[in-house]
Enzyme design. Sequence first.
Site, PDB file in Angstrom:
ATOM      1  N   ASP A  35     -58.738  51.136   3.304  1.00  0.00           N
ATOM      2  CA  ASP A  35     -58.182  49.883   3.014  1.00  0.00           C
ATOM      3  C   ASP A  35     -57.307  50.344   4.631  1.00  0.00           C
ATOM      4  O   ASP A  35     -56.488  51.452   4.783  1.00  0.00           O
ATOM      5  CB  ASP A  35     -57.950  49.637   1.837  1.00  0.00           C
ATOM      6  CG  ASP A  35     -57.883  48.110   1.897  1.00  0.00           C
ATOM      7  OD1 ASP A  35     -58.234  47.782   0.913  1.00  0.00           O
ATOM      8  OD2 ASP A  35     -56.521  48.326   3.027  1.00  0.00           O
ATOM      9  N   LEU A  37     -54.626  48.130   4.607  1.00  0.00           N
ATOM     10  CA  LEU A  37     -54.135  47.601   3.791  1.00  0.00           C
ATOM     11  C   LEU A  37     -53.834  46.182   4.583  1.00  0.00           C
ATOM     12  O   LEU A  37     -52.489  45.467   4.317  1.00  0.00           O
ATOM     13  CB  LEU A  37     -52.663  48.341   3.701  1.00  0.00           C
ATOM     14  CG  LEU A  37     -52.930  49.854   3.217  1.00  0.00           C
ATOM     15  CD1 LEU A  37     -51.912  50.404   2.461  1.00  0.00           C
ATOM     16  CD2 LEU A  37     -53.510  49.644   1.978  1.00  0.00           C
ATOM     17  N   GLY A  40     -54.784  44.191   1.415  1.00  0.00           N
ATOM     18  CA  GLY A  40     -54.807  45.173   0.134  1.00  0.00           C
ATOM     19  C   GLY A  40     -53.848  45.537   0.007  1.00  0.00           C
ATOM     20  O   GLY A  40     -52.608  45.341   0.937  1.00  0.00           O
ATOM     21  N   ILE A  58     -61.750  49.841   9.016  1.00  0.00           N
ATOM     22  CA  ILE A  58     -63.124  50.731   8.982  1.00  0.00           C
ATOM     23  C   ILE A  58     -63.820  50.667  10.282  1.00  0.00           C
ATOM     24  O   ILE A  58     -64.958  50.966  10.162  1.00  0.00           O
ATOM     25  CB  ILE A  58     -64.107  49.346   7.410  1.00  0.00           C
ATOM     26  CG1 ILE A  58     -63.831  48.367   7.609  1.00  0.00           C
ATOM     27  CG2 ILE A  58     -64.042  49.691   6.001  1.00  0.00           C
ATOM     28  CD1 ILE A  58     -64.593  46.784   6.405  1.00  0.00           C
ATOM     29  N   TYR A 150     -67.464  34.065  10.254  1.00  0.00           N
ATOM     30  CA  TYR A 150     -67.214  34.621   9.526  1.00  0.00           C
ATOM     31  C   TYR A 150     -68.383  34.915   8.450  1.00  0.00           C
ATOM     32  O   TYR A 150     -69.245  35.803   8.483  1.00  0.00           O
ATOM     33  CB  TYR A 150     -66.421  34.321   8.043  1.00  0.00           C
ATOM     34  CG  TYR A 150     -65.960  34.465   7.295  1.00  0.00           C
ATOM     35  CD1 TYR A 150     -65.076  36.141   6.488  1.00  0.00           C
ATOM     36  CD2 TYR A 150     -67.324  34.452   5.948  1.00  0.00           C
ATOM     37  CE1 TYR A 150     -65.461  36.395   4.961  1.00  0.00           C
ATOM     38  CE2 TYR A 150     -66.814  34.283   4.502  1.00  0.00           C
ATOM     39  CZ  TYR A 150     -66.508  35.488   4.647  1.00  0.00           C
ATOM     40  OH  TYR A 150     -66.170  35.843   3.086  1.00  0.00           O
ATOM     41  N   ASN A 179     -66.610  31.515  -5.476  1.00  0.00           N
ATOM     42  CA  ASN A 179     -65.636  31.117  -5.647  1.00  0.00           C
ATOM     43  C   ASN A 179     -64.376  32.765  -6.825  1.00  0.00           C
ATOM     44  O   ASN A 179     -64.504  32.234  -7.919  1.00  0.00           O
ATOM     45  CB  ASN A 179     -64.751  30.369  -5.684  1.00  0.00           C
ATOM     46  CG  ASN A 179     -65.321  29.206  -4.473  1.00  0.00           C
ATOM     47  OD1 ASN A 179     -66.618  28.545  -4.218  1.00  0.00           O
ATOM     48  ND2 ASN A 179     -63.996  28.552  -3.657  1.00  0.00           N
TER      49      ASN A 179
HETATM   50  C1  UD2 Z   1     -64.137  29.054   0.348  1.00  0.00           C
HETATM   51  C2  UD2 Z   1     -63.597  30.782   0.675  1.00  0.00           C
HETATM   52  C3  UD2 Z   1     -64.165  30.552   2.436  1.00  0.00           C
HETATM   53  C4  UD2 Z   1     -65.270  30.432   2.898  1.00  0.00           C
HETATM   54  C5  UD2 Z   1     -66.398  29.135   1.851  1.00  0.00           C
HETATM   55  C6  UD2 Z   1     -67.701  28.703   2.022  1.00  0.00           C
HETATM   56  C7  UD2 Z   1     -61.575  31.834  -0.345  1.00  0.00           C
HETATM   57  C8  UD2 Z   1     -60.572  31.814  -0.820  1.00  0.00           C
HETATM   58  N1  UD2 Z   1     -62.781  30.953   0.473  1.00  0.00           N
HETATM   59  O1  UD2 Z   1     -63.907  28.515   0.191  1.00  0.00           O
HETATM   60  O2  UD2 Z   1     -63.349  31.761   2.648  1.00  0.00           O
HETATM   61  O3  UD2 Z   1     -65.957  31.333   1.972  1.00  0.00           O
HETATM   62  O4  UD2 Z   1     -65.450  29.002   0.298  1.00  0.00           O
HETATM   63  O5  UD2 Z   1     -67.835  27.429   1.402  1.00  0.00           O
HETATM   64  O6  UD2 Z   1     -62.766  32.115  -1.226  1.00  0.00           O
HETATM   65  N2  UD2 Z   1     -57.666  24.035  -2.345  1.00  0.00           N
HETATM   66  C9  UD2 Z   1     -56.287  22.925  -1.668  1.00  0.00           C
HETATM   67  N3  UD2 Z   1     -54.861  23.359  -1.565  1.00  0.00           N
HETATM   68  C10 UD2 Z   1     -54.865  24.073  -1.178  1.00  0.00           C
HETATM   69  C11 UD2 Z   1     -55.456  24.461  -1.411  1.00  0.00           C
HETATM   70  C12 UD2 Z   1     -56.907  25.308  -0.983  1.00  0.00           C
HETATM   71  O7  UD2 Z   1     -56.792  21.314  -2.338  1.00  0.00           O
HETATM   72  O8  UD2 Z   1     -53.420  24.940  -1.148  1.00  0.00           O
HETATM   73  C13 UD2 Z   1     -58.791  23.029  -1.870  1.00  0.00           C
HETATM   74  C14 UD2 Z   1     -59.203  23.252  -0.537  1.00  0.00           C
HETATM   75  O9  UD2 Z   1     -59.290  22.376   0.932  1.00  0.00           O
HETATM   76  C15 UD2 Z   1     -60.517  22.770  -1.075  1.00  0.00           C
HETATM   77  C16 UD2 Z   1     -60.369  23.930  -2.538  1.00  0.00           C
HETATM   78  O10 UD2 Z   1     -58.981  23.831  -3.162  1.00  0.00           O
HETATM   79  O11 UD2 Z   1     -61.665  21.523  -1.332  1.00  0.00           O
HETATM   80  C17 UD2 Z   1     -61.486  25.356  -2.384  1.00  0.00           C
HETATM   81  O12 UD2 Z   1     -60.764  25.965  -1.381  1.00  0.00           O
HETATM   82  P1  UD2 Z   1     -60.403  27.617  -1.417  1.00  0.00           P
HETATM   83  O13 UD2 Z   1     -60.229  27.958  -0.322  1.00  0.00           O
HETATM   84  O14 UD2 Z   1     -60.103  28.603  -2.719  1.00  0.00           O
HETATM   85  O15 UD2 Z   1     -61.912  27.898  -0.825  1.00  0.00           O
HETATM   86  P2  UD2 Z   1     -63.585  26.971  -0.253  1.00  0.00           P
HETATM   87  O16 UD2 Z   1     -64.546  27.392  -1.555  1.00  0.00           O
HETATM   88  O17 UD2 Z   1     -62.636  26.073   0.353  1.00  0.00           O
END
Ligand code: UD2
Length: 319
Positions: A35, A37, A40, A58, A150, A179
């Site tokens: 890692d 860091l 992490g 890595i 990504y 998630n």
């Molecule tokens: C997840 C992944 C992202 C990508 C995506 C693919 C994470 C953290 N993110 O995004 O990398 O793989 O899936 O679909 O695992 N939100 C708020 N306020 C905040 C932060 C987020 O409202 O302060 C909302 C955001 O706009 C979204 C929802 O919460 O609608 C979930 O956000 P997220 O970033 O945790 O996860 P996601 O599924 O959008």
Amino acid sequence: MISNNTILITGGAGFIGSTLANHLIKKENKVVIIDDLSMGNLENLDNSKKIDINIDSITSETLLRKVFSDYQFDYIFHLGAIASVADSVENPTKTHEVNFESTLLILELIRKSQKNLKRLVFSSSAAVYGDELTLPKSEDHSVIRPLTPYAVDKYSSERYVLNYYSLYGIPTSAVRFFNVYGPKQNPASPYSGVISILLNTYKKFKVDPTVKFNVFGDGEQTRDFIFVEDVISALQLVATSPKSLGEVYNVGTGNSTSLNDIINILDNLLSLKIPVEYLKARKGDIMHSFSTIEKLKQLGFSPEYDVYKGMKKYLEKEF
Ligand code: UD2
């Protein structure tokens, strides 16, 4: 489930990696981690004295060669990556090195030096489905639309990993995380997992009542939130099942929960009422996402935590 084995975890000081390392070390395994860091933290590791910790990227070929010549691994969990989609869009070349080239190098080193390997498990992401909107998201979908560096790197790594099984007989599997949430998730970036940011906002709110949580959109967007301990069970099942050789698995719960519901659950559990500000939806945000986990269930998986139980445990550990 996995005991008395030698195990490499890349990204082993990160959120999921350290939870896995802490679990495996209790089962008499020899755990080696790599890692740098960048996300992490060594403090995530409960018993760092018992773990062989290698602090470097890595992408370091020198380090990887050393680790693969020092050990014959039974299991390798390749979790190390640039986890931020936003960072990958900002810097696609760097992301490609970390998220793709390191995977290929690891595969080649396994092919050349790891004769005892029982399984390499590669961590991919629901991001590979992109804006392919069919629900639930299934591993069988013939159409996928990885939209960001990504997602493209995760998808191509995943394919390489699985093809090393069909081409060379290297025992591999891949998982697509939905998630994931739980203790040790780093809330540092605005693109960190929403639940880690939300919990951090509650902590701030307790000392500063002017703090608000920003919801992007109307809060009715849904996600398949899975508690990290269920992820650790899933990883071990995939790693040890003969059926999962050369296969990819969704790792979720098969259920979806809206952001507004998560806020209500936390308000209830904490007896607080967090002020929420509803802002414009994020560009590229998808409205709904949840997995089908029928394939994972065939390996014997059944999630132990629904969001309420998961949140409760999270709060016990970290609030
Ligand atoms: C997840 C992944 C992202 C990508 C995506 C693919 C994470 C953290 N993110 O995004 O990398 O793989 O899936 O679909 O695992 N939100 C708020 N306020 C905040 C932060 C987020 O409202 O302060 C909302 C955001 O706009 C979204 C929802 O919460 O609608 C979930 O956000 P997220 O970033 O945790 O996860 P996601 O599924 O959008």
